[in-house]
Design an enzyme around this catalytic site. Structure first.
Site, PDB file in Angstrom:
ATOM      1  N   SER A  93       0.849  -1.191   0.000  1.00 30.28           N
ATOM      2  CA  SER A  93       0.000   0.000   0.000  1.00 30.28           C
ATOM      3  C   SER A  93       0.882   1.238   0.000  1.00 30.28           C
ATOM      4  CB  SER A  93      -0.908   0.000   1.230  1.00 30.28           C
ATOM      5  OG  SER A  93      -1.751   1.127   1.231  1.00 30.28           O
ATOM      6  N   HIS A  97       1.673  12.099   0.344  1.00 30.38           N
ATOM      7  CA  HIS A  97       1.107  13.410   0.667  1.00 30.38           C
ATOM      8  C   HIS A  97       2.177  14.473   0.386  1.00 30.38           C
ATOM      9  CE1 HIS A  97      -2.581  11.941   2.507  1.00 30.38           C
ATOM     10  NE2 HIS A  97      -1.879  11.086   3.234  1.00 30.38           N
ATOM     11  N   HIS A 107      -2.580   7.486  -4.148  1.00 25.54           N
ATOM     12  CA  HIS A 107      -2.693   6.233  -3.407  1.00 25.54           C
ATOM     13  C   HIS A 107      -2.645   5.069  -4.379  1.00 25.54           C
ATOM     14  CE1 HIS A 107      -5.639   2.971  -2.324  1.00 25.54           C
ATOM     15  NE2 HIS A 107      -4.787   2.853  -1.326  1.00 25.54           N
ATOM     16  N   ASN A 109      -2.657   0.531  -4.129  1.00 24.08           N
ATOM     17  CA  ASN A 109      -2.658  -0.677  -3.322  1.00 24.08           C
ATOM     18  C   ASN A 109      -2.817  -1.876  -4.227  1.00 24.08           C
ATOM     19  OD1 ASN A 109      -4.851  -2.750  -1.997  1.00 24.08           O
ATOM     20  ND2 ASN A 109      -3.235  -2.199  -0.555  1.00 24.08           N
ATOM     21  N   VAL A 110      -2.017  -2.909  -4.002  1.00 21.83           N
ATOM     22  CA  VAL A 110      -2.213  -4.194  -4.679  1.00 21.83           C
ATOM     23  C   VAL A 110      -2.106  -5.283  -3.623  1.00 21.83           C
ATOM     24  CG1 VAL A 110      -1.574  -3.625  -7.050  1.00 21.83           C
ATOM     25  CG2 VAL A 110       0.227  -4.115  -5.391  1.00 21.83           C
ATOM     26  N   ARG A 111      -2.937  -6.327  -3.762  1.00 24.84           N
ATOM     27  CA  ARG A 111      -3.015  -7.314  -2.680  1.00 24.84           C
ATOM     28  C   ARG A 111      -3.493  -8.666  -3.207  1.00 24.84           C
ATOM     29  NH1 ARG A 111      -6.872  -3.497  -2.596  1.00 24.84           N
ATOM     30  NH2 ARG A 111      -9.044  -4.186  -2.794  1.00 24.84           N
ATOM     31  N   HIS A 146      -5.353   8.849 -16.289  1.00 29.39           N
ATOM     32  CA  HIS A 146      -6.315   7.883 -16.829  1.00 29.39           C
ATOM     33  C   HIS A 146      -5.797   7.224 -18.109  1.00 29.39           C
ATOM     34  CE1 HIS A 146      -9.814   8.019 -14.161  1.00 29.39           C
ATOM     35  NE2 HIS A 146      -9.416   9.246 -13.880  1.00 29.39           N
ATOM     36  N   HIS A 176     -21.666  10.757   2.402  1.00 23.65           N
ATOM     37  CA  HIS A 176     -22.266  11.777   3.255  1.00 23.65           C
ATOM     38  C   HIS A 176     -21.982  13.188   2.750  1.00 23.65           C
ATOM     39  CE1 HIS A 176     -18.180  11.194   4.790  1.00 23.65           C
ATOM     40  NE2 HIS A 176     -18.239  12.381   5.332  1.00 23.65           N
ATOM     41  N   GLY A 259      -6.552  -7.202  13.836  1.00 22.82           N
ATOM     42  CA  GLY A 259      -5.482  -7.061  14.814  1.00 22.82           C
ATOM     43  C   GLY A 259      -4.173  -6.602  14.212  1.00 22.82           C
TER      44      GLY A 259
END
Length: 300
Positions: A93, A97, A107, A109-111, A146, A176, A259
């Site tokens: 990840s 900033h 940002h 992330n690969v998983r 893009h 929201h 955890g």
């Protein structure tokens, strides 16, 4: 013997090294400090954070490989059939900033996730993507971002970019506030329908393309002059980043529920942020212009 976790693990460790080297070289001021950690329930990781740099106010590049006997609620909400299974997850990840408000936050992330199924083949899937959050947007930066995203998707099918772009727009949305977190990119999850090798290749394509998408934008915008006004607006808009990560982000919820190491999970949050009740940018100002970019748009 085929060892999918080992294959993915080796790629991800190398990816972390390459991204850290590139960001550190671009910063030219600060270096990454590493915290190697272990998790009592199984696994561990390498958290690397660059702080108070010349270009990056803070950048984090995390590798983790963790596991457990029972999947946390955030993972089984969409897959109730896997409740109670043992699991292993490994990923990288990245959150950058920048100091200059004209350089966007980015940002990636690969998983890879594998859940044991007793008496049968394990259930596995890949996920990840990248998205960009500008404060003072430039159309050419959005188009470049893009274009790279579409290019990496092209070998995998005509509809892949459109599908994962829309998923990104839908996922990185502050419901929201009725606004997106930024100008989007790619987001995918539960990817296994192409078979392991092709899915793994796509995940690698996403991880490898992140620097191609981001670093030219950093190079273009970092020299632009800015003052206190721009920094104040950057800090204010970073508050939205905090809201999304703490309210909606599934990775944050999964890490905390399983955890995980809190410092590593929350390193995605910006180092300086401010909140202001009822803030409204002046009509016609550069700050007001951002609102035009916080809704899904076809960039290409």
């Amino acid at each position: 013997m085929h060892d999918p976790v080992g294959q993915v693990d080796a790629y991800l460790r190398n990816l972390q090294d390459r991204i850290c080297q590139t960001l550190q070289r671009a910063d030219g001021g600060a270096g990454f400090a590493e915290d190697a950690w272990t998790r009592a329930a199984g696994g561990g990781g390498r958290t690397r954070v660059l702080k108070r740099g010349r270009v990056f106010e803070q950048a984090g590049v995390n590798f983790s490989r963790v596991g457990g006997d029972t999947l946390p609620a955030s993972a089984t909400a969409h897959r109730p059939q896997l409740a109670g299974r043992s699991w292993i997850a490994t990923g990288v990840s990245v959150v950058a900033h920048p100091l200059n408000p004209y350089v966007p936050t980015a940002h990636m992330n690969v998983r890879y996730f594998e859940a044991d199924r007793v008496g049968a083949e394990p259930v596995w899937w890949f996920g990840g993507g990248f998205d960009m959050t500008p404060f003072y947007p430039f159309d050419e930066d959005c188009v470049h971002w893009h274009t790279v995203a579409r290019g990496l998707c092209a070998p995998y099918g005509d509809g892949v970019y459109a599908r994962y772009k829309k998923w990104c727009d839908d996922y990185f949305r502050l419901r929201h506030r009725d606004e997106t977190r930024g100008i989007g990119g790619l987001f995918f999850d539960d990817l296994n329908e192409w078979g392991f090798e092709r899915c793994f290749a796509f995940m690698q394509a996403v991880g490898d393309a992140f620097l191609d998408a981001y670093m030219p934008i950093v190079a273009r915008r970092e020299p632009l002059p800015y003052g206190e006004r721009e920094r104040e607006f950057q800090w204010y808009r970073r508050g939205r980043y905090v809201e999304f990560n703490l309210v909606y982000d599934r990775g944050t919820l999964f890490g905390l529920q399983s955890g995980g190491r809190a410092e590593s999970i929350l390193m995605s949050l910006p180092p300086r942020v401010r909140y202001e009740y009822g803030y409204q940018p002046a009509p016609g100002s550069p700050e007001a212009r951002l609102a035009e970019y916080l809704r899904p748009r076809e960039w290409l």
